[in-house]
Scaffold this motif. Structure first.
Motif, short mmCIF file in Angstrom:
data_model
loop_
_atom_site.label_atom_id
_atom_site.label_comp_id
_atom_site.label_asym_id
_atom_site.label_seq_id
_atom_site.Cartn_x
_atom_site.Cartn_y
_atom_site.Cartn_z
N ASN A 279 0.82 -1.22 0.00
CA ASN A 279 0.00 0.00 0.00
C ASN A 279 0.84 1.26 0.00
OD1 ASN A 279 -3.01 -0.61 0.23
ND2 ASN A 279 -2.08 -2.07 1.64
N CYS A 280 2.15 1.12 0.04
CA CYS A 280 3.03 2.29 0.13
C CYS A 280 3.29 2.87 -1.27
CB CYS A 280 4.35 1.87 0.78
SG CYS A 280 5.60 3.17 0.71
N PRO A 281 2.91 4.13 -1.49
CA PRO A 281 3.13 4.70 -2.82
C PRO A 281 4.61 4.78 -3.20
CG PRO A 281 2.38 6.38 -1.28
CD PRO A 281 2.26 5.07 -0.58
N ALA A 282 5.47 4.92 -2.19
CA ALA A 282 6.90 4.97 -2.50
C ALA A 282 7.38 3.61 -3.00
CB ALA A 282 7.68 5.40 -1.25
N THR A 283 7.00 2.55 -2.29
CA THR A 283 7.40 1.20 -2.73
C THR A 283 6.80 0.89 -4.10
OG1 THR A 283 7.21 0.55 -0.41
CG2 THR A 283 7.50 -1.23 -1.99
N PRO A 288 13.41 3.56 -3.11
CA PRO A 288 14.15 2.63 -2.23
C PRO A 288 13.56 2.54 -0.82
CG PRO A 288 15.37 4.66 -2.53
CD PRO A 288 14.13 4.81 -3.35
N LEU A 289 12.31 2.92 -0.65
CA LEU A 289 11.66 2.84 0.66
C LEU A 289 10.64 1.72 0.67
CD1 LEU A 289 10.70 3.89 3.47
CD2 LEU A 289 9.24 5.50 2.26
N ASN A 290 10.77 0.85 1.64
CA ASN A 290 9.78 -0.20 1.85
C ASN A 290 9.48 -0.21 3.35
OD1 ASN A 290 8.62 -2.70 2.58
ND2 ASN A 290 9.47 -3.71 0.78
N PRO A 291 8.26 0.14 3.75
CA PRO A 291 7.99 0.26 5.20
C PRO A 291 8.24 -1.03 5.97
CG PRO A 291 5.97 0.50 3.89
CD PRO A 291 7.11 0.51 2.92
N ARG A 292 8.03 -2.17 5.33
CA ARG A 292 8.29 -3.43 6.04
C ARG A 292 9.78 -3.60 6.32
NH1 ARG A 292 10.25 -8.17 4.26
NH2 ARG A 292 10.09 -7.47 2.10
N SER A 324 12.30 9.42 0.82
CA SER A 324 11.26 9.03 -0.15
C SER A 324 9.86 9.03 0.45
CB SER A 324 11.53 7.61 -0.68
OG SER A 324 12.66 7.61 -1.50
N CYS A 325 9.75 9.12 1.76
CA CYS A 325 8.44 8.97 2.40
C CYS A 325 7.58 10.23 2.19
CB CYS A 325 8.61 8.70 3.89
SG CYS A 325 7.06 8.50 4.76
N VAL A 326 6.32 10.02 1.85
CA VAL A 326 5.41 11.15 1.68
C VAL A 326 4.50 11.29 2.91
CG1 VAL A 326 5.41 11.23 -0.84
CG2 VAL A 326 3.86 9.66 0.34
N THR A 327 4.84 10.57 3.97
CA THR A 327 4.08 10.57 5.25
C THR A 327 2.58 10.41 5.03
OG1 THR A 327 3.87 12.99 5.46
CG2 THR A 327 5.85 12.01 6.40
N CYS A 328 2.22 9.59 4.05
CA CYS A 328 0.80 9.45 3.71
C CYS A 328 0.04 8.62 4.73
CB CYS A 328 0.66 8.83 2.33
SG CYS A 328 1.24 7.13 2.25
N GLY A 329 0.75 7.80 5.49
CA GLY A 329 0.10 7.00 6.53
C GLY A 329 -0.58 5.74 6.02
N ALA A 330 -0.41 5.41 4.74
CA ALA A 330 -1.07 4.20 4.20
C ALA A 330 -0.56 2.95 4.92
CB ALA A 330 -0.81 4.08 2.70
N CYS A 331 0.73 2.96 5.23
CA CYS A 331 1.34 1.81 5.92
C CYS A 331 0.71 1.61 7.29
CB CYS A 331 2.85 2.02 6.05
SG CYS A 331 3.29 3.65 6.67
N MET A 332 0.54 2.71 8.01
CA MET A 332 0.03 2.62 9.38
C MET A 332 -1.44 2.21 9.39
SD MET A 332 1.94 6.08 10.55
CE MET A 332 1.21 6.25 12.14
N HIS A 341 5.06 3.76 11.29
CA HIS A 341 6.25 3.91 10.44
C HIS A 341 6.67 5.37 10.26
CE1 HIS A 341 3.74 0.49 9.35
NE2 HIS A 341 4.80 -0.15 8.89
N ALA A 342 5.71 6.20 9.81
CA ALA A 342 6.07 7.57 9.41
C ALA A 342 6.70 8.38 10.55
CB ALA A 342 4.84 8.28 8.84
N PRO A 343 6.20 8.30 11.78
CA PRO A 343 6.86 9.09 12.83
C PRO A 343 8.33 8.72 13.03
CG PRO A 343 4.70 8.33 13.57
CD PRO A 343 4.98 7.65 12.26
N LYS A 344 8.67 7.47 12.80
CA LYS A 344 10.08 7.06 12.93
C LYS A 344 10.91 7.72 11.83
CE LYS A 344 8.83 2.43 14.67
NZ LYS A 344 7.51 2.86 15.09
N ILE A 345 10.33 7.78 10.63
CA ILE A 345 11.04 8.38 9.51
C ILE A 345 11.27 9.87 9.77
CG2 ILE A 345 10.86 8.93 7.04
CD1 ILE A 345 9.32 6.25 6.73
N VAL A 346 10.23 10.53 10.29
CA VAL A 346 10.37 11.96 10.59
C VAL A 346 11.47 12.17 11.65
CG1 VAL A 346 9.19 13.97 11.60
CG2 VAL A 346 8.03 12.58 9.88
#
Ligand code: SF4
Ligand code: SF4
Length: 642
Positions: A279-283, A288-292, A324-332, A341-346
């Motif tokens: 579900n991650c638009p970046a992946t 090169p971003l894969n939330p898993r 690469s993260c757009v902090t879209c929250g789809a992963c969460m 995921h996104a808060p860790k990236i920030v």
């Protein structure tokens, strides 16, 4: 009497298990503090619904199979508990219970054992032939499934023997009774007994071995998932934590120790199901971003006690992934165990930006412009007043104007977005809603700089804004930008601002429903599809209001894109990516534009100036003229004012 060999084996394995768990807990305890123990009742309810009743698991693909395994695991905890107690003290057994109750328990264990076997076979077949992601076909995954299956077979082998010798009536263990076929051909009672002993010890070794394997495998989630759900984020959206600039010397997350204990518990809880990555638009667009794998690397980094989270090493996360993260929250949204995921990236961005000035060069201008002129382009603040030159706009005054219209930088400076601001303003006038602006005194809300990790600058901007809102007596704010909306509404709570902030789609929906805006037939034949802005929809749960407006305008529901509402695909501009080039993989906005075109709608409605820019650019890239891109406010204005 005590079964000495088993007791020794059990004691040794429990000591080893306790030591492994102790080591993991010690690692988690190295994380920074975070408050996750408030609202115990709500946490318990969330845990029961999502972990025990498996709500979050079931909603995903193949979720019921996992839920079946989990519920069976709960039932078999009783059977395995008895197995261990009985193994140590052979005289202690469930057969001391009233006979009828014992028999029904045996029947439950028997049925559940078969269900587990079926679920294991289904999981193996799925991994082999239809995995959610192909890298999930690991030896570890197959070993785990194999051991669970073997445990069931060993248990049935034991019960089958008990049926044969008359300890258990076959009606209460019908499937295990069938299993007694393995004893066929054993000619002597001694041989039969030896086989039963083999199953018993096989079960004992597999069970204790499996327990000890847990802390070193992805199956650790058996132990951590329930607490992780209990400690989950209760409020949406996931607002980044405020930094304590006075006391903390290392801002953001440089090493795993700079993450919170909950972040580290997250890393041990990942089931590697892959729902986030699909579900991650970046992946999905080849970044090169894969939330898993990001979560997996945090775990590995912690296990190996590495010095830095970001880098090019085996257990490190690459800079390109972080940016690469757009902090879209789809992963969460889709994670069954509520990993954040996104808060860790920030936090990683924050460390790079604040501690090392390590950020893409293209952001330098942005940060300078924000600092000096409080807008991304560095345009003179006096230009902000020019957006409403064609209509009468007044300064916000708490005595005369109900709403502060927070126009936003895009709404004030970007030529296309100015038209949206105008449409919103004219609709408010039509509905006799009183509004005013801060004119040249309006400052940027700071959304992009915060998501990009420039926390110090964000803090300065937030403090100034909050002070100004309080000084001007602002009680209600309406925005035309979901980024301003979420920042003023949610992030600014950390700075003491708790006022009503609404997005224009919320206000316009109310005005239409109250009859204050009368819709004509101008768009009755228009087929509209709607792109959910991540910061309006997924982060703030505003899905229905924009759709209500479209329904009022056209008389019908919008046609939905393949990904919509909580699974919507980002436009590519969130998380500060609006201000960065997209050089890796394919373009997110082009992907999303194609999804809109695929609906065959004549108009794509957005509700965000960033989405407007990205979708318009996407359509240009695809060289299509078959679909108009308009903000909902513009289409409503055409239906009300023309
Ligand atoms: S927030 Fe969005 S872009 Fe970032 S990792 Fe999650 S799904 Fe991917
Ligand atoms: S982070 Fe969540 S969604 Fe992603 S693989 Fe792990 S458990 Fe699944």
């Amino acid at each position: 009497m005590v079964n000495i060999p088993f007791t020794i084996l059990f004691a040794v394995s429990m000591l080893a298990f306790a030591f492994s768990v102790y080591k993991k807990v010690a690692l988690i305890r190295q994380g920074r503090p975070t408050e996750r123990t408030d609202r115990g009742g709500l946490r318990t309810a969330a845990m029961l619904i999502n972990a025990v009743f498996q709500k979050s698991v079931i909603r995903g693909s193949f979720g019921f199979n996992h839920a079946l395994l989990f519920w069976s695991f709960l039932v078999l905890l009783v059977a395995n508990g008895e197995f261990i107690v009985n193994g140590v003290f052979p005289r202690v057994s469930l057969d001391r219970l009233p006979e009828a109750f014992h028999h029904w328990l045996l029947l439950a264990f028997d049925i559940v054992s078969v269900l587990v076997l079926i679920a294991v076979v289904a999981a193996i077949l799925r991994k082999l032939f239809h995995p959610l992601y192909k890298e999930s076909r690991t030896a570890e995954a197959f070993i785990i499934l194999g051991v669970i299956g073997a445990l069931m077979l060993a248990y049935m082998g034991i019960v089958a023997f008990q049926v044969m010798i008359g300890w258990v009536p076959w009606q209460y263990a019908p499937f295990s009774a069938l299993f007694s076929v393995v004893y066929a051909g054993r000619t002597t009672p001694v041989e039969v007994h030896q086989l039963a002993v083999f199953f018993w010890w096989a079960h004992a070794v597999l069970l204790l071995g499996f327990i000890n394997f847990l802390p070193y495998s992805k199956h650790m989630h058996i132990l951590t998932a329930i607490p992780n759900v209990y400690f989950k984020l209760l409020d949406k959206p996931a607002v980044p934590q405020r930094e304590n600039f006075e006391e903390v010397t290392n801002l953001g997350a440089e090493s795993f120790k700079d993450l919170t204990w909950k972040d580290l518990l997250d890393s041990l809880t990942c089931t590697e199901c892959g729902r986030c990555q699909v579900n991650c638009p970046a992946t999905l667009t080849g970044k090169p971003l894969n939330p898993r794998t990001l979560i997996h690397k945090i775990k590995e980094n912690m296990n190996e006690n590495e010095a830095a989270l970001v880098g090019e090493g085996e257990h490190q996360i690459s800079k390109d992934a972080v940016w690469s993260c757009v902090t879209c929250g789809a992963c969460m949204e889709v994670c069954p165990v509520f990993i954040e995921h996104a808060p860790k990236i920030v936090k990683m961005r924050r460390n790079m930006v604040q501690m090392n000035s390590d950020f893409p060069e293209e952001l330098l201008n942005l940060f300078e412009n924000m600092e000096q002129r409080s807008n991304p382009w560095g345009i003179a603040p006096s230009e902000r007043t020019k957006v409403f030159t064609s209509i009468k706009a007044q300064d916000f005054n708490p005595e005369e104007t109900e709403y502060l219209f927070f126009v936003g930088c895009a709404g004030a400076f970007d030529s296309r977005s100015k038209q949206i601001s105008l449409a919103v303003a004219m609709l408010m006038d039509e509905a006799k809603v009183t509004w005013g602006t801060l004119g040249k005194d309006e400052l940027c809300c700071g959304d992009s700089v915060r998501r990009l990790g420039n926390e110090y600058l964000f803090e300065q901007m937030a403090l100034k804004n909050v002070e100004m809102f309080k000084a001007r007596g602002v009680k209600k704010i309406v925005t035309q930008c979901p980024h301003c909306f979420t920042t003023l509404k949610n992030d600014y709570k950390q700075y003491g601002l708790e006022i009503e902030v609404i997005h224009h789609t919320e206000l316009l929906d109310t005005l239409v429903r109250d009859g204050k805006l009368k819709v004509n037939d101008n768009h009755k034949k228009t087929v509209i599809t709607y792109h959910d802005s991540c910061y309006l929809g997924r982060h703030n749960g505003i899905y229905e209001q924009p759709r209500n407006i479209i329904k009022a305008i056209t008389g019908k529901e919008p046609v939905e894109m393949e990904r919509s509402k909580d699974t919507a695909f980002c436009c590519g501009a969130g998380g500060g990516r609006m201000w960065m080039e997209e050089n890796l993989g394919t373009r997110i906005n082009v992907n999303r534009a194609q999804q809109a075109i695929d609906t065959n709608a004549g108009t794509l409605c957005t509700a965000c100036p960033y989405c407007m820019t990205m979708m318009s650019d996407g359509m240009k890239d695809l060289n299509t003229k078959s679909i108009y891109v308009k903000d909902i406010a513009e289409v409503l204005a055409e239906s009300v004012l023309l």
